[in-house]
Motif scaffolding. Sequence first.
Motif, PDB file in Angstrom:
ATOM      1  N   HIS A 137       7.781  10.961 -12.895  1.00 45.73           N
ATOM      2  CA  HIS A 137       6.638  11.031 -13.802  1.00 45.73           C
ATOM      3  C   HIS A 137       6.650   9.866 -14.793  1.00 45.73           C
ATOM      4  N   ASP A 138       7.648   8.997 -14.709  1.00 44.80           N
ATOM      5  CA  ASP A 138       7.900   7.980 -15.723  1.00 44.80           C
ATOM      6  C   ASP A 138       7.384   6.617 -15.248  1.00 44.80           C
ATOM      7  N   PRO A 139       6.278   6.109 -15.827  1.00 40.38           N
ATOM      8  CA  PRO A 139       5.768   4.807 -15.415  1.00 40.38           C
ATOM      9  C   PRO A 139       6.773   3.670 -15.598  1.00 40.38           C
ATOM     10  N   ASN A 140       7.588   3.723 -16.657  1.00 37.81           N
ATOM     11  CA  ASN A 140       8.574   2.671 -16.839  1.00 37.81           C
ATOM     12  C   ASN A 140       9.613   2.696 -15.730  1.00 37.81           C
ATOM     13  N   GLU A 141      10.044   3.895 -15.345  1.00 38.30           N
ATOM     14  CA  GLU A 141      11.014   4.010 -14.250  1.00 38.30           C
ATOM     15  C   GLU A 141      10.441   3.436 -12.956  1.00 38.30           C
ATOM     16  N   ALA A 142       9.196   3.781 -12.658  1.00 37.50           N
ATOM     17  CA  ALA A 142       8.568   3.248 -11.458  1.00 37.50           C
ATOM     18  C   ALA A 142       8.447   1.728 -11.526  1.00 37.50           C
TER      19      ALA A 142
END
Length: 240
Positions: free
Chosen positions: A186-191
């Motif tokens: 759910h984490d855009p930074n992780e993606a």
Amino acid sequence: MGYGARSVNQPLRMTGSAAINGTPIFSQLDLVLTPHSWTCLLGASGVGKSTVLRLFAGLAEGVTFDGTLSDPGRVAMMAQQDLLMPWLSVLDNVMLGARLRGERRDRGLARDRLAQVGLAEHADKLPRALSGGQRQRVALARTLMEDRAVVLLDEPFSALDALTRAQMQDLTTKLLTGRTVLLVTHDPNEAARLGQTIVIMTPSGLVEVAAPRTPIPRDINAPDVLRTQKDLFERLRRPT
């Protein structure tokens, strides 16, 4: 690091629709996993991301799937919860897969896997003696112990604090080099840090978002990471 008995050198593909007890979960899905690469799958809760993982893992009991699905062979899976058995030592938790399958347990290899994640000295402890980050590293060691070409990650870092999460992202990327990885997050930074292919799952299908071209794991504050993170936030906020 070896791939075990089966290497995946062709893209894995899932096309079709799924339902649970007659209730549609997703339709018109066409998801392709590039071999030896990280694919990040985002989307709102309930859109069917975990169902996709379960279908690839062969654990989709109760799910009716109408379509085509590449056979990935046996896969390794790492979940949001560490799922450690509290009565087993750290070492025995790493060997849990072999134990459940009735196979010989390789204690030497299990200790090597613990050393890879920096927990060699904790082998004989029980999980309750470890921090949250350490427990998740045990889960990673157990995933590595399975030595599968395809690894499914279901938000494995979301319960960790920001610093530990970044450290686990770095470590996992390093240790899963060369695998075909599907990460639900759910984490855009992780993606943006980890994705070589980034896809948003919506009720009407998949939306691919251009990933940075730099090697993973990328620096959290790298300009291309921040641009992709912003793009993902904006796309996730749009009504579908």
